[in-house]
Scaffold this active site. Structure first.
Site, PDB file in Angstrom:
ATOM      1  N   ASP A  12       0.809  -1.228   0.000  1.00 28.92           N
ATOM      2  CA  ASP A  12       0.000   0.000   0.000  1.00 28.92           C
ATOM      3  C   ASP A  12       0.836   1.268   0.000  1.00 28.92           C
ATOM      4  OD1 ASP A  12      -2.240  -1.645   0.126  1.00 28.92           O
ATOM      5  OD2 ASP A  12      -2.229  -1.656   2.308  1.00 28.92           O
ATOM      6  N   LYS A  15       1.884   2.005  -5.145  1.00 23.78           N
ATOM      7  CA  LYS A  15       2.434   1.403  -6.375  1.00 23.78           C
ATOM      8  C   LYS A  15       1.531   1.680  -7.570  1.00 23.78           C
ATOM      9  CE  LYS A  15       2.321  -2.575  -4.271  1.00 23.78           C
ATOM     10  NZ  LYS A  15       2.047  -2.140  -2.882  1.00 23.78           N
ATOM     11  N   GLY A  39      -4.557  -4.353  -3.720  1.00 21.81           N
ATOM     12  CA  GLY A  39      -5.550  -3.325  -4.031  1.00 21.81           C
ATOM     13  C   GLY A  39      -4.768  -2.085  -4.399  1.00 21.81           C
ATOM     14  N   HIS A  40      -4.717  -1.762  -5.675  1.00 18.88           N
ATOM     15  CA  HIS A  40      -3.912  -0.639  -6.159  1.00 18.88           C
ATOM     16  C   HIS A  40      -4.834   0.492  -6.610  1.00 18.88           C
ATOM     17  CE1 HIS A  40      -0.404  -3.621  -7.118  1.00 18.88           C
ATOM     18  NE2 HIS A  40      -0.744  -3.599  -5.847  1.00 18.88           N
ATOM     19  N   GLN A 223       1.905  -6.164  -3.064  1.00 18.52           N
ATOM     20  CA  GLN A 223       2.334  -6.232  -1.653  1.00 18.52           C
ATOM     21  C   GLN A 223       3.625  -5.426  -1.469  1.00 18.52           C
ATOM     22  OE1 GLN A 223       1.368  -9.702  -3.106  1.00 18.52           O
ATOM     23  NE2 GLN A 223      -0.574  -8.731  -2.710  1.00 18.52           N
TER      24      GLN A 223
END
Ligand code: GDP
Ligand code: IMO
Ligand code: MG
Length: 423
Positions: A12, A15, A39-40, A223
């Protein structure tokens, strides 16, 4: 120019925003590990997009996106994600989204196993995303996994699925857990397989042809370095190699083709899930949460927050080989009068330059801080390095020194426009 972008902390870091920022000048964007535990977030064109399995490059027209062999792919989750993105106006076809035939398939039974293992661990739970990641990578290592290539022949795929579900149900019975509905699971997975089949390809020649043609590839890490199964806060990690080397094994691109490795870091530190976190701090946590920040993009959980950690980033730069750092969320400190930076860990009277190997030792480490004055200015409107207040510039320079690697960009907000080159 072939660039690996990975998270340098516990995920988080921003990225998605950095991938989106760099996609403009790239041709191919590829994911090499993880699954929809990621989750990007990308904020562009006045819209917020959250990507879990689809590479963040999909938001730029004309770019090829590849889900590589090292990814574990939940077909039902991916179909939902594609539909969501299409509803937001994103074009997704079998031309711009390819899925490796060697990627392993996450089944609903893996999610059930993930949840069951977490429950069994009780107070020692890892705090997984319950997306079935660990059990799917375990199947891969046990050599009983199902791969995307197996979806190509529907009848054989159905039989393979039924056998795997039967095997899982035996395990569930042994553990005293309710068994799963085989027919329902087969129907759900097969329906998703029908949608995804046209996207399945041998992506390795595709990637290597792009290299030969001199195209630019961005490798989108998921990650972060300390969730790496080898280098992270084991066992409080995910089940893949999130470090830079994972990009090569996860896509079939040889290591000598990589030109640049960028580590994305937050100006502070966050983590979701359990495990050691030396610089965790209630004051900065409450401060960021009160600003409505630091809630997870995948599970919505409030992230644990702490001060910048030079020890973590120094070691991360070493085992990932960072050429440069992209620092995000510098604006998170806008209202802080003072900023703490951890320069070393103290363990039983000894000063550590790098984190220890075991969680037991890691949890006993005390942060050694130095303090810098804040800037007490809203920097979200800054668009050049010259506009960044002097104290913020000094903070960035000090972090570069501690990490041993230049910080090349800083983020002052979540939008595409809010990334600034450091001079
Ligand atoms: P990822 O998983 O590494 O892609 O990061 P996430 O999207 O899960 O979390 C990063 C969060 O920070 C998201 O809400 C982003 O929109 C936000 N973000 C990224 N860079 C910046 C920044 O420089 N400033 C601010 N305020 N938010 C940012
Ligand atoms: P992105 O790509 C932050 C964490 C989970 C848990 C541990 C293991 O958005 O940075 P898993 O479900 O992978 O078995 O959970 O890893 N985790 C993440 N934390 N960002 C992520 O992805 C994460 N993906 C997994 O919270 O602590
Ligand atoms: Mg995220």
């Amino acid at each position: 120019m072939n660039t690996i972008i990975i998270g340098s902390q516990w995920g988080d870091e921003g990225k998605g925003k950095m991938i989106d920022f760099l996609t403009e000048t790239a041709d191919v964007v590829a994911r090499g590990q993880g699954g929809n535990n990621a989750g990007h977030t990308v904020i562009a064109n006045g819209q917020k997009y959250i990507l879990h399995l689809v590479p963040s490059g999909i938001l730029w027209p004309g770019k090829l996106c590849v889900i590589g062999n090292g990814v574990v792919l939940d077909p039902i989750g991916l179909v939902d994600e594609i539909n969501q993105l299409k509803a937001q106006g994103v074009t997704i076809t079998s031309e711009n989204l390819l899925i490796s035939d060697r990627a392993h398939v996450v089944l609903p039974l893996h999610k059930e196993m993930d949840a069951a293992q977490e429950t069994a661990l009780g107070k020692k739970a890892i705090g997984t995303t319950k997306r079935g990641i660990g059990p799917t990578y375990a199947d891969k290592a046990r050599r009983i996994g199902i791969r995307m290539a197996d979806m190509r022949k529907p009848e054989i795929f159905e039989e393979t699925l039924r056998n795997r579900i039967k095997m899982a149900n035996v395990e569930f019975e042994r553990m005293g857990l309710p068994t799963m509905d085989e027919d329902q699971m087969v129907a759900d997975v097969c329906a998703a397989a029908d949608v995804l089949r046209p996207h399945i390809a041998n992506t390795i020649p595709v990637m290597n042809k792009a290299l030969k043609e001199g195209k630019s590839i961005l490798f989108e890490g998921a990650q972060g370095a300390y969730l790496d199964v080898d280098f992270g806060t084991y066992p409080f990690v995910t089940s893949s190699n999130t470090s830079s080397a994972g990009a090569c094994t996860g896509t079939g691109v040889p290591p000598h083709k990589i030109d640049r490795i960028i580590g994305v870091c937050k100006a502070y530190t966050t983590r979701v899930g359990a495990g050691p976190f030396v610089t965790e701090d209630d004051e900065i946590s409450d401060h960021l949460h009160s600003m409505g920040r630091e809630f997870g993009a995948t599970t919505g959980r409030a992230r644990r927050c702490g001060w910048a950690d030079g020890v973590l980033l120094r070691f991360s730069a070493m085992f990932n080989g960072f050429d440069e750092m992209a620092m995000t969320n510098l604006d998170g400190y806008d209202k802080c009068a003072e900023i703490k930076i951890c320069t070393a860990y103290e363990l039983d009277g000894e000063m550590l330059e790098y984190p220890p190997a075991t969680v037991a030792e890691w949890e006993r480490c005390k942060p050694v801080y130095e303090t810098m004055p804040g800037w007490l200015t809203d920097i979200s409107g800054c668009r050049s390095w010259e506009e960044i207040p002097e104290n913020a510039q000094k903070f960035v320079k000090r972090m570069s020194e501690l990490i041993g690697c230049p910080v090349s960009t800083v983020g002052v907000g979540p939008d595409r426009e809010q990334t600034i080159a450091v001079k």
